[in-house]
Enzyme design. Structure first.
Site, PDB file in Angstrom:
ATOM      1  N   SER A 229       1.657  -1.250  -0.224  1.00  0.00           N
ATOM      2  CA  SER A 229      -0.376   0.082  -0.368  1.00  0.00           C
ATOM      3  C   SER A 229       0.631   1.420  -0.158  1.00  0.00           C
ATOM      4  O   SER A 229       1.774   1.724  -0.852  1.00  0.00           O
ATOM      5  CB  SER A 229      -0.614  -0.226   1.248  1.00  0.00           C
ATOM      6  OG  SER A 229      -2.552   0.654   1.034  1.00  0.00           O
TER       7      SER A 229
ATOM      8  N   ASP B 100     -10.122  -5.658  -3.522  1.00  0.00           N
ATOM      9  CA  ASP B 100      -9.475  -4.608  -2.110  1.00  0.00           C
ATOM     10  C   ASP B 100     -10.051  -3.536  -2.557  1.00  0.00           C
ATOM     11  O   ASP B 100     -10.278  -2.411  -3.980  1.00  0.00           O
ATOM     12  CB  ASP B 100      -7.746  -4.273  -2.720  1.00  0.00           C
ATOM     13  CG  ASP B 100      -7.187  -3.006  -2.358  1.00  0.00           C
ATOM     14  OD1 ASP B 100      -7.864  -2.207  -1.224  1.00  0.00           O
ATOM     15  OD2 ASP B 100      -5.827  -3.534  -2.193  1.00  0.00           O
TER      16      ASP B 100
ATOM     17  N   HIS C 179      -7.434  -6.089   0.309  1.00  0.00           N
ATOM     18  CA  HIS C 179      -6.111  -5.247   1.261  1.00  0.00           C
ATOM     19  C   HIS C 179      -5.141  -5.501   2.497  1.00  0.00           C
ATOM     20  O   HIS C 179      -4.408  -5.268   3.334  1.00  0.00           O
ATOM     21  CB  HIS C 179      -6.627  -3.639   1.723  1.00  0.00           C
ATOM     22  CG  HIS C 179      -5.732  -2.265   1.500  1.00  0.00           C
ATOM     23  ND1 HIS C 179      -4.962  -2.535  -0.469  1.00  0.00           N
ATOM     24  CD2 HIS C 179      -4.944  -1.768   1.993  1.00  0.00           C
ATOM     25  CE1 HIS C 179      -4.007  -1.762  -0.057  1.00  0.00           C
ATOM     26  NE2 HIS C 179      -3.854  -1.029   1.317  1.00  0.00           N
TER      27      HIS C 179
END
Lengths: 280, 280
Positions: free
Chosen positions: A150, A226, A259
């Protein structure tokens, strides 16, 4: 630059250790984690994979949740996980106490604006100061890889793209691929770098990739379930840049994955093998 | 008995899910986690390993930190992780707010003393209500294994020893092996069961093992650098009982390992294989 041990746990025949040190770059005390595989005791200098974590994380999340030590122990990979921002009472955070800027959210860049410029220099910390510290204190080689998740995926791609020759391998999981064009990036860059968007370009992986001279193969995994995919992550920008510049990018859209660290753990072995192939 | 989904994450081709339900046994709402390996979609009823966590844990610790899903996905093992005590505003905890009794510390027994007897019935919940719920709602078989860590290791051994035929496999990591003779056990048993120590015997794995009729092979791993080894865990009592009764116990003292999830993760694969060999 002295290291103070914080904790030590045996793990898969090697050691997970946490150290505190004074960072000159960041102007504060920092803690990082290191996984030393069992081969470390055999004398050969081992390569190091740097792992950059995402928003709200510290050095602990990856070491506790990714399940990377099992294969790192087999491959003889050292893993170093820094914190995600400068820390401490003297370091300013988000004025509203939000989790997506400031403490736990340093975005791996060098801030130029006040009040951030004094402490928020995570790029130089991750690329220069921390490797120097690790290489001076542990039996490791200068063969370095970098990866992250991320915000840390953005960091890994940008660190590699800005510093040709410094890393022999790079990968990312669910990276913020085009931060100049997403809410997380726009919030952070406007504060850290100011409102002049031309200065943001040098911290955007998709823009850097379009002009990259070095052809370091990139492995990127992204879950298609995600929640941040469309609004924040935008891997299609990275793919378009790679296509335009002829850069070797393997972008894998993983069906059903989100995620979380459950996603990271599911694919971390592929990333470790990607790095080990280049580093060993 | 209806299940309310709390969260769902794809993991190693399968699914990590959390559910909330009303527990009649415990008189409160409970959350449990389940790992469903990819084979679940192929129709065959899969065996279930029940994992009991230690003091202060919830259903989340094992699923986030043990790294068990990788091999469970390969072996086709379902894993169910309950919470470690009843929860909620109506459930009394430690009067002093300590972490080693009450909330997060149910010790997997059925309390007989007030004010605990109404809610603290974790043995019946783990052995009866939860398997019934799991077997009614998921495509699993009645082939059950049980394992756990620390207080949960105690729980796993006691659940198996008290219920011959109910589990086909049992193991533990760093279990509280002889709770009638250690501070954690004495505190919990004196409150849950009262001061009459003769009533404690049926909840002590070492005492139960000495009289066990069933010869279920036990695998127990214990780190020799575990801070709780001498005062709280006492695996030598388990070993003495197994020797006296001729019970098949494999007790492995693992050099350098502590009480953390870094220890659990390092040996969880051996435990999954131990269970899969009996369950598959």
């Amino acid at each position: 630059m002295s290291l103070e041990i914080v904790s030590s746990n045996k793990s898969f025949g090697g050691w997970h250790k946490r150290y505190r040190h004074r960072s000159a770059t960041l102007g504060c005390d920092m803690v990082f984690a290191i996984y030393l595989p069992p081969q470390i005791e055999q004398g050969a200098k081992l390569p190091v994979l740097y792992w950059l974590s995402g928003l709200t994380c510290s050095d602990e999340n990856f070491m506790q949740k990714a399940g990377a030590q099992r294969l790192a122990a087999e491959l003889g990979l050292v893993i170093v996980a820094p914190d995600t921002s400068p820390r401490g009472a003297e370091v300013p955070g988000d004025p509203d106490g939000a989790w997506d800027f400031g403490l736990g959210a340093g975005f791996y860049l060098n801030a130029t604006e006040q009040p951030w410029a004094r402490h928020y220099r995570m790029h130089d910390y991750v690329v220069e100061e921390l490797p120097a510290l690790v290489e001076a204190n542990f039996p490791v080689s200068e063969r370095r890889g970098i990866s992250g998740h991320s915000m840390g995926g953005h960091g890994a791609l940008v660190c590699a793209l800005r510093n040709p020759g410094r890393y022999l391998s790079v990968s990312a999981l669910a990276p913020i691929s085009h931060p100049t064009q997403c809410p997380w990036g726009e919030k952070a860059f406007s504060r850290f770098l100011g409102e002049d968007r031309s200065k943001w370009r040098e911290w955007d992986a998709s823009l850097l990739l379009a002009e990259a001279s070095e052809r370091l193969p990139m492995l990127v995994d992204q879950g298609d379930r995600d929640d941040f995919l469309a609004t924040q992550l935008k891997p299609e920008a990275l793919q378009a840049a790679a296509k335009a510049s002829g850069h070797p990018l393997t972008l894998r859209l993983q069906p059903g994955y989100d995620h979380s660290y459950y996603f990271i753990a599911s694919f971390i072995d592929d990333h470790l093998r990607h790095h080990a192939a280049a580093l060993s």
